[in-house]
Design a protein around this motif. Structure first.
Motif, short mmCIF file in Angstrom:
data_model
loop_
_atom_site.label_atom_id
_atom_site.label_comp_id
_atom_site.label_asym_id
_atom_site.label_seq_id
_atom_site.Cartn_x
_atom_site.Cartn_y
_atom_site.Cartn_z
N ASN A 198 5.75 6.42 1.18
CA ASN A 198 5.19 5.92 2.58
C ASN A 198 4.56 4.60 2.12
O ASN A 198 3.56 4.50 1.58
N SER A 237 0.79 -1.13 -0.10
CA SER A 237 0.08 -0.01 -0.05
C SER A 237 0.79 1.14 0.08
O SER A 237 1.77 1.42 0.69
N PRO A 262 -3.21 7.48 -2.66
CA PRO A 262 -3.14 6.35 -2.17
C PRO A 262 -3.29 5.37 -3.32
O PRO A 262 -4.40 5.58 -4.10
N LYS A 275 3.38 0.52 2.86
CA LYS A 275 2.96 -0.40 4.14
C LYS A 275 2.68 -1.78 3.34
O LYS A 275 2.05 -1.82 2.42
N GLY A 311 2.06 7.27 -6.34
CA GLY A 311 1.82 7.50 -5.05
C GLY A 311 1.98 8.66 -4.46
O GLY A 311 1.74 9.03 -3.31
N GLN A 366 0.77 5.06 0.51
CA GLN A 366 -0.11 6.16 0.90
C GLN A 366 0.53 7.50 0.37
O GLN A 366 1.90 7.23 -0.17
N LYS A 367 -0.14 8.60 0.14
CA LYS A 367 0.21 9.80 -0.57
C LYS A 367 1.52 10.23 0.04
O LYS A 367 1.62 10.42 1.18
N SER A 368 2.61 10.35 -0.64
CA SER A 368 3.78 10.45 -0.17
C SER A 368 4.36 11.82 -0.86
O SER A 368 3.76 12.36 -1.67
N THR A 399 -8.75 7.30 -6.25
CA THR A 399 -7.86 6.79 -5.10
C THR A 399 -7.84 5.31 -4.61
O THR A 399 -9.08 4.87 -4.86
N ASP A 400 -7.11 4.88 -3.88
CA ASP A 400 -6.97 3.66 -3.22
C ASP A 400 -7.40 2.45 -4.24
O ASP A 400 -8.08 1.31 -3.70
#
Length: 408
Positions: free
Chosen positions: A406, A4, A380, A408, A376, A6-8, A356-357
């Motif tokens: 970022n 994953s 996200p 995960k 990213g 995340q917005k970075s 998103t996502d």
């Protein structure tokens, strides 16, 4: 493993070391097998190059190269020349769907003994190595350059060398020139005039020497995308690169100027810097017949910046790890893009909206994972089967994390 993102936001002024070009490494590994006095520095640590090394060192009859398409083509040619050796070469389920008939037909014209073990025209193959005495063969010029390079790499070890005629308009010329340059660099005589390539038989032994592999430009493409999608002033230094490269993907420096990225070279590194925002009315038109491996990265960059992009010369993408044109269309449309494809082109309509996502499927294709990851910086998203990157760039996610992503 899924990752994953995340917005970075990037750390500024980062430095990344990328290992040797997979394309150069695999060519040099085969040449080293033919001429053991060659030593190689900065070999690619990609899965493909590791598999190539293991296959060349193996004394077993059965060679499994999994997803490594370059290794399949190069090793088919190599084992055809290994007199007295009986080899079976196979690969993944996808590899058994990737055509190899053009190369096999050419090798058989030269005298090779190759049998299809399942479906005609596709791996797995049984190869009975022998001395190849014929030296003239012709190929359609618009086929994968790997078929052509496979023949050129073994050519100096053929009894009479090789005279290869390419029929029609030649594609992927930089990869052919890369192969010829590497041959020339170790002392093998070649010529490439019009549509005819000649490789002289190696009469005297190649001298002992060490060859250093330039870092991989295809891997650099993801950092070009990152800088293009970043704020003005953001920069990354990556090494080891030369301004005058054997690799066709070095055209990235010119292409990404259109996206506001300036490339500067110093010693054996290059710095990528965002110097201008992209004009949203811009329409990017590219012919990537000589650098098809960067098409996925460029398409995602254009979409992320909201600019229109048309790419042609992409006919070889349909026989890669997946049908990359269909895969790109499917995954970009999940993100909200409007995409049109043909058998050799891709069009991305300008759009300012990114969903998103979204979960990005990777289709066992390393370039799908890496091409989409820079988004990213915008939204996200999830990259499925993210460890597929090991095929060409095993430390990809570690490097992404190091520069500020970022994960995960």
């Amino acid at each position: 493993m899924d990752i994953s993102i995340q917005k970075s936001k990037l750390h500024n002024r980062q430095e990344i070391q990328i290992t040797g070009s997979k394309s150069e490494s695999n060519r040099l590994l085969l040449l080293q097998a033919l001429f053991p006095q060659i030593s190689i520095n900065n070999i690619s640590n990609s899965d493909d190059s590791v598999l190539m090394q293991k296959a060349l060192e193996s004394k077993e009859q059965l060679i499994d190269i999994h997803h490594a398409g370059t290794a399949m083509r190069f090793l088919t040619a190599y084992f055809s020349t290994q007199q007295g050796r009986d080899t079976i070469i196979t690969g993944s389920t996808r590899m058994k769907e990737r055509p190899i008939k053009i190369l096999v037909d050419a090798l058989e014209t030269l005298g090779a003994d190759i049998t299809y073990l399942e479906n005609d025209g596709f791996p797995p193959l049984q190869i009975k190595g022998k001395t190849l005495t014929a030296f003239k063969v012709a190929l359609e010029a618009n086929v994968s350059s790997q078929y052509i390079s496979a023949l050129l790499l073994i050519a100096s070890k053929l009894q009479n060398g090789l005279e290869l005629t390419l029929i029609g308009k030649i594609t992927s010329v930089p990869y052919i020139n890369m192969t010829l340059s590497l041959l020339n660099n170790i002392g093998i005589t070649t010529s490439f005039e019009g549509n005819t390539i000649i490789v002289k038989p190696n009469v005297t032994e190649v001298k002992a020497q060490t060859v250093t592999v330039e870092s991989d430009w295809s891997s650099a493409s993801y950092f070009y995308s990152i800088i293009a999608l970043s704020d003005i002033g953001t920069e990354i230094t990556i090494s080891s690169y030369k301004e005058k490269s054997l690799q066709g993907d070095s055209v990235l420096s010119d292409i990404y100027e259109k996206f506001g990225v300036y490339t500067s070279f110093e010693a054996e590194s290059m710095t990528l810097k965002k110097t201008a925002n992209c004009d949203l009315n811009l329409s990017i038109d590219l012919d990537l017949k000589n650098a098809p491996d960067i098409a996925q990265t460029v398409a995602v960059t254009a979409f992320g910046l909201g600019v229109e992009c048309t790419m042609v010369g992409l006919h070889t993408l349909k026989i890669k790890e997946t049908d990359r044109l269909v895969a790109l269309k499917t995954e970009l449309e999940k993100l909200g893009a409007e995409v049109l494809i043909t058998n050799q082109s891709l069009y991305v309509k300008a759009s300012t909206k990114i969903n998103t996502d979204v979960k990005i499927a990777t289709y066992n294709d390393h370039r799908m994972a890496m091409a989409f990851a820079p988004l990213g910086l915008k939204v996200p998203l999830v990259i499925e089967n993210a460890d597929v990157v090991s095929k060409s760039y095993p430390q990809f996610w570690e490097d992404f994390k190091a520069i500020g992503f970022n994960l995960k």
